[in-house]
Design a protein around this motif. Structure first.
Motif, PDB file in Angstrom:
ATOM      1  N   TYR A  64       0.914  -1.268   0.123  1.00 57.94           N
ATOM      2  CA  TYR A  64      -0.103  -0.019   0.059  1.00 57.94           C
ATOM      3  C   TYR A  64       0.906   1.231  -0.046  1.00 57.94           C
ATOM      4  O   TYR A  64       1.688   1.350   0.816  1.00 57.94           O
ATOM      5  CB  TYR A  64      -0.946   0.026   1.143  1.00 57.94           C
ATOM      6  CG  TYR A  64      -2.041   1.091   1.341  1.00 57.94           C
ATOM      7  CD1 TYR A  64      -3.272   0.915   0.298  1.00 57.94           C
ATOM      8  CD2 TYR A  64      -1.951   2.376   2.044  1.00 57.94           C
ATOM      9  CE1 TYR A  64      -4.027   1.974   0.285  1.00 57.94           C
ATOM     10  CE2 TYR A  64      -2.672   3.224   2.087  1.00 57.94           C
ATOM     11  CZ  TYR A  64      -4.031   2.995   1.177  1.00 57.94           C
ATOM     12  OH  TYR A  64      -4.802   3.952   1.237  1.00 57.94           O
ATOM     13  N   MET A 109     -13.378  -9.271  -1.786  1.00 54.68           N
ATOM     14  CA  MET A 109     -12.607  -8.582  -0.758  1.00 54.68           C
ATOM     15  C   MET A 109     -11.138  -8.866  -1.337  1.00 54.68           C
ATOM     16  O   MET A 109     -10.666 -10.180  -1.371  1.00 54.68           O
ATOM     17  CB  MET A 109     -12.828  -8.970   0.598  1.00 54.68           C
ATOM     18  CG  MET A 109     -11.787  -8.294   1.545  1.00 54.68           C
ATOM     19  SD  MET A 109     -12.236  -8.806   3.324  1.00 54.68           S
ATOM     20  CE  MET A 109     -13.543  -7.958   3.672  1.00 54.68           C
ATOM     21  N   GLU A 113      -7.605  -6.009   2.451  1.00 52.08           N
ATOM     22  CA  GLU A 113      -8.753  -5.802   3.572  1.00 52.08           C
ATOM     23  C   GLU A 113      -8.969  -7.234   4.332  1.00 52.08           C
ATOM     24  O   GLU A 113      -9.417  -6.979   5.553  1.00 52.08           O
ATOM     25  CB  GLU A 113      -9.793  -5.533   2.442  1.00 52.08           C
ATOM     26  CG  GLU A 113      -9.879  -3.986   1.708  1.00 52.08           C
ATOM     27  CD  GLU A 113     -10.013  -2.879   2.775  1.00 52.08           C
ATOM     28  OE1 GLU A 113      -9.875  -3.259   3.924  1.00 52.08           O
ATOM     29  OE2 GLU A 113      -9.887  -1.832   2.102  1.00 52.08           O
ATOM     30  N   TYR A 114      -8.816  -8.224   3.754  1.00 50.64           N
ATOM     31  CA  TYR A 114      -9.078  -9.351   4.355  1.00 50.64           C
ATOM     32  C   TYR A 114      -8.045  -9.594   5.742  1.00 50.64           C
ATOM     33  O   TYR A 114      -8.316  -9.953   6.891  1.00 50.64           O
ATOM     34  CB  TYR A 114      -8.595 -10.493   3.605  1.00 50.64           C
ATOM     35  CG  TYR A 114      -8.894 -11.933   4.681  1.00 50.64           C
ATOM     36  CD1 TYR A 114     -10.034 -12.290   4.695  1.00 50.64           C
ATOM     37  CD2 TYR A 114      -7.514 -12.830   4.821  1.00 50.64           C
ATOM     38  CE1 TYR A 114     -10.373 -13.492   5.534  1.00 50.64           C
ATOM     39  CE2 TYR A 114      -7.829 -13.865   5.624  1.00 50.64           C
ATOM     40  CZ  TYR A 114      -9.100 -14.148   6.109  1.00 50.64           C
ATOM     41  OH  TYR A 114      -9.341 -15.327   6.788  1.00 50.64           O
ATOM     42  N   SER A 117      -9.342  -7.040   8.213  1.00 52.92           N
ATOM     43  CA  SER A 117     -10.642  -7.540   8.851  1.00 52.92           C
ATOM     44  C   SER A 117     -10.470  -8.643   9.715  1.00 52.92           C
ATOM     45  O   SER A 117     -10.777  -8.575  10.968  1.00 52.92           O
ATOM     46  CB  SER A 117     -11.572  -8.062   7.898  1.00 52.92           C
ATOM     47  OG  SER A 117     -11.166  -9.255   7.404  1.00 52.92           O
ATOM     48  N   THR A 193      -7.728   1.293   5.365  1.00 49.34           N
ATOM     49  CA  THR A 193      -9.003   0.302   4.832  1.00 49.34           C
ATOM     50  C   THR A 193      -9.961   1.269   4.152  1.00 49.34           C
ATOM     51  O   THR A 193     -10.140   2.377   4.767  1.00 49.34           O
ATOM     52  CB  THR A 193      -9.404  -0.506   6.005  1.00 49.34           C
ATOM     53  OG1 THR A 193     -10.614  -0.991   5.738  1.00 49.34           O
ATOM     54  CG2 THR A 193     -10.007   0.762   6.999  1.00 49.34           C
ATOM     55  N   ASP A 195     -12.955  -0.554   3.975  1.00 52.18           N
ATOM     56  CA  ASP A 195     -13.851  -1.266   4.321  1.00 52.18           C
ATOM     57  C   ASP A 195     -14.702  -0.633   5.460  1.00 52.18           C
ATOM     58  O   ASP A 195     -14.048  -0.366   6.394  1.00 52.18           O
ATOM     59  CB  ASP A 195     -13.776  -2.792   4.503  1.00 52.18           C
ATOM     60  CG  ASP A 195     -14.908  -3.661   4.945  1.00 52.18           C
ATOM     61  OD1 ASP A 195     -15.612  -3.888   4.096  1.00 52.18           O
ATOM     62  OD2 ASP A 195     -14.930  -3.917   6.186  1.00 52.18           O
ATOM     63  N   SER A 198     -14.293  -2.664   8.839  1.00 48.34           N
ATOM     64  CA  SER A 198     -13.249  -2.877   9.550  1.00 48.34           C
ATOM     65  C   SER A 198     -13.092  -1.269   9.944  1.00 48.34           C
ATOM     66  O   SER A 198     -12.431  -1.227  11.021  1.00 48.34           O
ATOM     67  CB  SER A 198     -12.198  -3.066   8.339  1.00 48.34           C
ATOM     68  OG  SER A 198     -12.364  -4.553   7.890  1.00 48.34           O
ATOM     69  N   SER A 199     -13.206  -0.370   9.215  1.00 47.94           N
ATOM     70  CA  SER A 199     -13.124   0.981   9.686  1.00 47.94           C
ATOM     71  C   SER A 199     -13.795   1.409  11.093  1.00 47.94           C
ATOM     72  O   SER A 199     -13.290   1.798  12.024  1.00 47.94           O
ATOM     73  CB  SER A 199     -13.303   2.114   8.840  1.00 47.94           C
ATOM     74  OG  SER A 199     -13.166   3.553   9.259  1.00 47.94           O
TER      75      SER A 199
END
Length: 267
Positions: A64, A109, A113-114, A117, A193, A195, A198-199
């Motif tokens: 990222y 996903m 992101e996984y 999470s 994130t 998502d 998750s956030s």
């Protein structure tokens, strides 16, 4: 949301080195240099038909970048992207000690992101069962006696303030190494994130850990973690934190333009 999401398989081209990809080329070029110096060729430069490309190596995972570009490198499989992600997620779970449930994996996903999470879910389990605290010594001016009076310091500070007394006493606080490491990870992953679930969980985590300091030296904090029966519930979450922050773990990659990167050798 990511500005770009580049998803490729291992040993495939990620992007062409060109004027149009100027900023991306600069960021990937720096990352490739860091990986090369480290001896782990996650990304390398290759050439074909007179053009140069950044090419993924045999490592799989995500990077990222600071401009919110997400690069996802998946294992090579015969059954498409969903199956490749499943293989990568299963490897991550094996490494961190989390039980992988293939049927619970959202095929839409991405791997980053996984990863986030799983951390968010495991951290919320800790919070719901009660975060561990510890006793620590504290010195302060108070209006009543708690603990032991430090007479010399009390005279120096309170000679004209007789209503106060300077004492040393113990307080029970969640500000301990395990929670400091988790807070640092939650702050980092919340920046990444896209998502909503998750956030939300990560923001809840940061709210619950409001009294906990963010560590300046995370490596030193790992040395303060205690492995006991009471800390067993922290195991998976701390394993993920080690993958994020501990260079000796061998999965974290860094660089000037890398906010976070996780890559694994898939067996």
């Amino acid at each position: 949301m990511y500005t770009k999401h580049l998803c490729v398989s291992a040993n495939e081209n990620i992007a062409e080195i060109s004027a149009e990809n100027g900023k991306l080329s600069e960021m990937l070029g720096e990352f490739a240099e860091v990986c090369g110096a480290d001896g782990r060729k996650v990304i390398a430069v290759s050439g074909k038909n007179g053009k140069k490309y950044f090419t993924a190596g045999s490592y799989c995972g995500f990077a990222y970048l600071t401009d919110r570009t997400l690069i996802e490198v998946l294992p090579r499989t015969k059954n498409g992207t969903a199956d490749a992600r499943k293989t990568l997620c299963a490897e991550f779970c094996r490494r961190c000690g989390y039980t992988f449930v293939p049927s619970a994996l959202d095929p839409e996903m991405n791997f980053m992101e996984y990863f986030i999470s799983v951390f968010a879910d495991e951290t919320m389990k800790i919070i719901k069962s009660g975060v561990l605290s510890r006793y620590t010594s504290c010195e302060e001016n108070m209006t009543s006696v708690q603990g032991a009076i430090l007479f010399s310091e009390n005279i120096r500070r309170n000679l004209v303030h007789r209503e106060r007394v300077y004492v040393r006493h113990d307080i029970f606080t969640p500000d301990r190494a395990e929670n400091r490491i988790i807070k640092a990870a939650a702050k980092l992953l919340n920046k990444m994130t896209a998502d909503p679930r998750s956030s939300h969980l990560l923001k809840e985590t940061l709210s619950f850990l409001d009294e906990v300091r963010v560590p300046h030296d995370i490596t030193a904090e790992f040395g303060k973690c205690i492995n006991t029966r009471n800390t067993k519930k922290y195991s998976t979450t701390l394993n993920i934190c080690r993958m994020l922050f501990d260079k000796n773990e061998g999965t974290a990659f860094s660089g000037k333009y890398i906010l976070c990167a996780q890559f694994y050798k898939i067996p």
